[in-house]
Motif scaffolding. Structure first.
Motif, PDB file in Angstrom:
ATOM      1  N   UNK A   1       0.517  -1.249  -0.062  1.00  7.74           N
ATOM      2  CA  UNK A   1      -0.041   0.239  -0.083  1.00  7.74           C
ATOM      3  C   UNK A   1       0.918   1.318   0.011  1.00  7.74           C
ATOM      4  N   UNK A   2       2.056   1.111  -0.102  1.00  6.78           N
ATOM      5  CA  UNK A   2       3.004   2.242   0.231  1.00  6.78           C
ATOM      6  C   UNK A   2       3.885   2.381  -0.876  1.00  6.78           C
ATOM      7  N   UNK A   3       4.509   1.548  -1.627  1.00  2.00           N
ATOM      8  CA  UNK A   3       5.530   1.674  -2.675  1.00  2.00           C
ATOM      9  C   UNK A   3       5.032   2.380  -3.874  1.00  2.00           C
ATOM     10  N   UNK A   4       3.681   2.253  -4.166  1.00  2.00           N
ATOM     11  CA  UNK A   4       3.317   3.127  -5.329  1.00  2.00           C
ATOM     12  C   UNK A   4       3.547   4.535  -5.213  1.00  2.00           C
ATOM     13  N   UNK A   5       3.493   5.126  -4.168  1.00  2.81           N
ATOM     14  CA  UNK A   5       3.797   6.522  -3.729  1.00  2.81           C
ATOM     15  C   UNK A   5       5.432   7.083  -4.054  1.00  2.81           C
ATOM     16  N   UNK A   6       6.164   5.788  -3.980  1.00  3.70           N
ATOM     17  CA  UNK A   6       7.606   6.100  -4.333  1.00  3.70           C
ATOM     18  C   UNK A   6       7.556   6.200  -5.776  1.00  3.70           C
ATOM     19  N   UNK A   7       6.834   5.250  -6.537  1.00  3.17           N
ATOM     20  CA  UNK A   7       7.062   5.028  -7.963  1.00  3.17           C
ATOM     21  C   UNK A   7       6.520   6.634  -8.525  1.00  3.17           C
ATOM     22  N   UNK A   8       5.551   7.087  -7.806  1.00  2.54           N
ATOM     23  CA  UNK A   8       4.663   8.202  -8.201  1.00  2.54           C
ATOM     24  C   UNK A   8       5.478   9.416  -8.347  1.00  2.54           C
ATOM     25  N   UNK A   9       6.326   9.406  -7.045  1.00  2.00           N
ATOM     26  CA  UNK A   9       7.229  10.559  -6.862  1.00  2.00           C
ATOM     27  C   UNK A   9       8.315  10.705  -8.058  1.00  2.00           C
ATOM     28  N   UNK A  10       8.534   9.551  -8.684  1.00  2.00           N
ATOM     29  CA  UNK A  10       9.526   9.543  -9.729  1.00  2.00           C
ATOM     30  C   UNK A  10       9.113   9.607 -10.762  1.00  2.00           C
ATOM     31  N   UNK A  11       7.821   9.554 -11.229  1.00  2.00           N
ATOM     32  CA  UNK A  11       6.877   9.759 -12.340  1.00  2.00           C
ATOM     33  C   UNK A  11       6.675  11.328 -12.077  1.00  2.00           C
ATOM     34  N   UNK A  12       6.728  12.097 -11.110  1.00  2.00           N
ATOM     35  CA  UNK A  12       6.387  13.301 -11.004  1.00  2.00           C
ATOM     36  C   UNK A  12       7.635  14.262 -11.191  1.00  2.00           C
ATOM     37  N   UNK A  13       8.762  13.742 -11.345  1.00  2.00           N
ATOM     38  CA  UNK A  13      10.080  14.347 -11.378  1.00  2.00           C
ATOM     39  C   UNK A  13      10.175  15.055 -12.836  1.00  2.00           C
ATOM     40  N   UNK A  14      11.014  15.949 -12.771  1.00  2.00           N
ATOM     41  CA  UNK A  14      11.462  16.861 -13.976  1.00  2.00           C
ATOM     42  C   UNK A  14      11.979  15.993 -15.068  1.00  2.00           C
ATOM     43  N   UNK A  15      12.548  14.789 -14.893  1.00  2.00           N
ATOM     44  CA  UNK A  15      13.108  14.118 -15.808  1.00  2.00           C
ATOM     45  C   UNK A  15      13.082  12.655 -15.303  1.00  2.00           C
ATOM     46  N   UNK A  16      12.578  11.397 -16.201  1.00  3.68           N
ATOM     47  CA  UNK A  16      12.288  10.108 -16.141  1.00  3.68           C
ATOM     48  C   UNK A  16      13.358   9.220 -16.527  1.00  3.68           C
ATOM     49  N   UNK A  17      13.522   8.261 -15.756  1.00  2.51           N
ATOM     50  CA  UNK A  17      14.393   7.168 -16.274  1.00  2.51           C
ATOM     51  C   UNK A  17      13.721   6.483 -17.288  1.00  2.51           C
ATOM     52  N   UNK A  18      14.653   5.709 -18.074  1.00  2.00           N
ATOM     53  CA  UNK A  18      14.181   5.009 -19.105  1.00  2.00           C
ATOM     54  C   UNK A  18      13.288   3.690 -18.589  1.00  2.00           C
ATOM     55  N   UNK A  19      13.773   3.293 -17.466  1.00  2.00           N
ATOM     56  CA  UNK A  19      12.787   2.164 -16.814  1.00  2.00           C
ATOM     57  C   UNK A  19      12.796   2.261 -15.268  1.00  2.00           C
ATOM     58  N   UNK A  20      11.753   1.766 -14.716  1.00  2.00           N
ATOM     59  CA  UNK A  20      11.747   1.911 -13.173  1.00  2.00           C
ATOM     60  C   UNK A  20      11.376   0.231 -13.121  1.00  2.00           C
ATOM     61  N   UNK A  21      12.551  -0.115 -12.268  1.00  2.96           N
ATOM     62  CA  UNK A  21      12.397  -1.702 -12.061  1.00  2.96           C
ATOM     63  C   UNK A  21      12.131  -2.068 -10.645  1.00  2.96           C
ATOM     64  N   UNK A  22      11.115  -2.666 -10.282  1.00  2.88           N
ATOM     65  CA  UNK A  22      10.586  -3.074  -8.981  1.00  2.88           C
ATOM     66  C   UNK A  22      10.680  -4.413  -8.637  1.00  2.88           C
ATOM     67  N   UNK A  23      11.874  -4.951  -7.851  1.00  2.00           N
ATOM     68  CA  UNK A  23      11.654  -6.254  -7.615  1.00  2.00           C
ATOM     69  C   UNK A  23      11.068  -6.957  -6.513  1.00  2.00           C
ATOM     70  N   UNK A  24      10.409  -7.771  -6.548  1.00  2.00           N
ATOM     71  CA  UNK A  24       9.437  -8.030  -5.637  1.00  2.00           C
ATOM     72  C   UNK A  24       9.261  -9.622  -5.289  1.00  2.00           C
ATOM     73  N   UNK A  25       9.037 -10.225  -4.169  1.00  2.00           N
ATOM     74  CA  UNK A  25       8.885 -11.638  -4.051  1.00  2.00           C
ATOM     75  C   UNK A  25       7.705 -12.330  -4.654  1.00  2.00           C
ATOM     76  N   UNK A  26       7.704 -13.593  -4.793  1.00  2.00           N
ATOM     77  CA  UNK A  26       6.721 -14.395  -5.546  1.00  2.00           C
ATOM     78  C   UNK A  26       5.312 -14.042  -4.684  1.00  2.00           C
ATOM     79  N   UNK A  27       4.224 -14.119  -5.215  1.00  2.00           N
ATOM     80  CA  UNK A  27       3.063 -13.578  -4.907  1.00  2.00           C
ATOM     81  C   UNK A  27       2.476 -12.436  -4.684  1.00  2.00           C
ATOM     82  N   UNK A  28       3.642 -11.292  -4.692  1.00  2.00           N
ATOM     83  CA  UNK A  28       3.433  -9.937  -4.548  1.00  2.00           C
ATOM     84  C   UNK A  28       2.441  -9.558  -5.457  1.00  2.00           C
ATOM     85  N   UNK A  29       2.643  -9.972  -6.827  1.00  2.00           N
ATOM     86  CA  UNK A  29       1.708  -9.168  -7.589  1.00  2.00           C
ATOM     87  C   UNK A  29       0.201  -9.650  -7.339  1.00  2.00           C
TER      88      UNK A  29
END
Length: 312
Positions: free
Chosen positions: A57-85
């Motif tokens: 319920x929290x990590x999405x806001x870290x991603x959102x802050x990166x998307x809100x940045x003045x420049x974006x990376x080519x990729x945002x890679x989020x590594x998660x344990x099995x079952x997270x999806x």
């Protein structure tokens, strides 16, 4: 108690007006998600971090802050344990589901969960020879020029290989590395240091094809620094003969805000309050010296007299 609750509510409402706060980010989320594809993208640069079930319920806001940045990376890679999806897809209030796997954001379930080390291990292994990689944490929101300033630091300081927003000066005595509690963070007023220790929470940029030797030895790091990726990367950085540069946020901007309710479980407090970092440093010091014939301590500056006086 009612007065305290009222004060918290008022403070939360006021924080909506402060750019870079979690409350402001949450208020602007629909606009951010509608417009992020229009922003410039830094090719050949990926951002990588790891998260797990309690922070679904929290990590999405870290991603959102990166998307809100003045420049974006080519990729945002989020590594998660099995079952997270499955946990994420079960959420009724997810803000990112419609944006996963469509371009910039990739959610990757790991074959083996390496804990905090997952934030760098898989990205370095898959892309480290081709892409610059920024590692960060999953429980903070980053300010608008966070990535831009890291990239600018790379261009401004070509003699360096690693760039960190939170960098710590470590000292030693004649015969030992000083305890973690005696280390101190560099600031805008003191930006230079030697053999700096980079903290991943602030965001650390590693140039491609630089950190290659020993960093992937998971059997070792899971044994001697299982909950301290920063300590392991510190030793590996200087074992690979790299240099760390502290990058100061511009215009007195606050670098990051911790997401509310994200600290119920966190490694930082355990590692510091329980003195685990000192144990992990000692473990690495022994391993690198005895197994790899590398000593970090001679590279660390001796503590100045003023530093010793401040401890008294």
């Amino acid at each position: 108690m009612k007065q305290i609750n009222l004060r918290h509510k008022v403070e939360s409402l006021l924080r909506i007006l402060v750019k870079g706060t979690y409350e402001n980010l949450k208020y602007r989320r629909n606009h951010i998600l509608k417009t992020y594809r229009e922003k410039p993208v830094e090719k050949n640069l990926y951002v990588s971090f790891t998260t797990y079930g309690p922070r679904v319920h929290i990590f999405e806001y870290t991603v959102l802050s990166i998307l809100a940045g003045s420049i974006l990376p080519e990729k945002i890679l989020i590594y998660v344990p099995k079952g997270f999806k499955d946990l994420l897809y079960a959420k009724t209030d997810s803000i990112l589901l419609d944006h996963l796997e469509l371009g910039i954001i990739e959610l990757i379930e790991m074959e083996e969960d390496l804990g905090c080390h997952s934030k760098y291990f898989y990205a370095f292994k898959a892309y480290g020879d081709q892409k610059d990689i920024v590692i960060c944490d999953d429980d903070v929101v980053y300010y608008v020029d966070w990535l831009k300033d890291l990239i600018q630091g790379k261009h401004n300081h070509p003699d360096f290989d690693v760039f960190a927003y939170k960098a710590v000066q470590v000292y030693r005595t004649d015969d030992a590395i000083e305890p973690y509690d005696n280390w101190f963070h560099l600031t805008r007023n003191q930006q230079e240091g030697k053999t700096l220790y980079a903290e991943g929470v602030g965001g650390v940029l590693f140039l491609k094809n630089k950190l290659t030797k020993e960093v992937f030895n998971k059997e070792v790091f899971m044994k001697i620094t299982p909950k301290a990726d920063d300590v392991w990367l510190w030793f590996c950085t200087y074992y690979n003969k790299l240099n760390v540069k502290y990058i100061s946020p511009k215009n007195n901007t606050k670098l990051l805000y911790v997401i509310p309710d994200s600290q119920v479980v966190n490694l930082w407090s355990d590692n510091t309050s329980l003195k685990r970092n000192d144990i992990y440093v000692a473990n690495c010091n022994t391993y690198f010296k005895e197994q790899l014939n590398f000593e970090l301590m001679p590279l660390i500056p001796l503590a100045p007299e003023s530093h010793n006086m401040n401890k008294e």
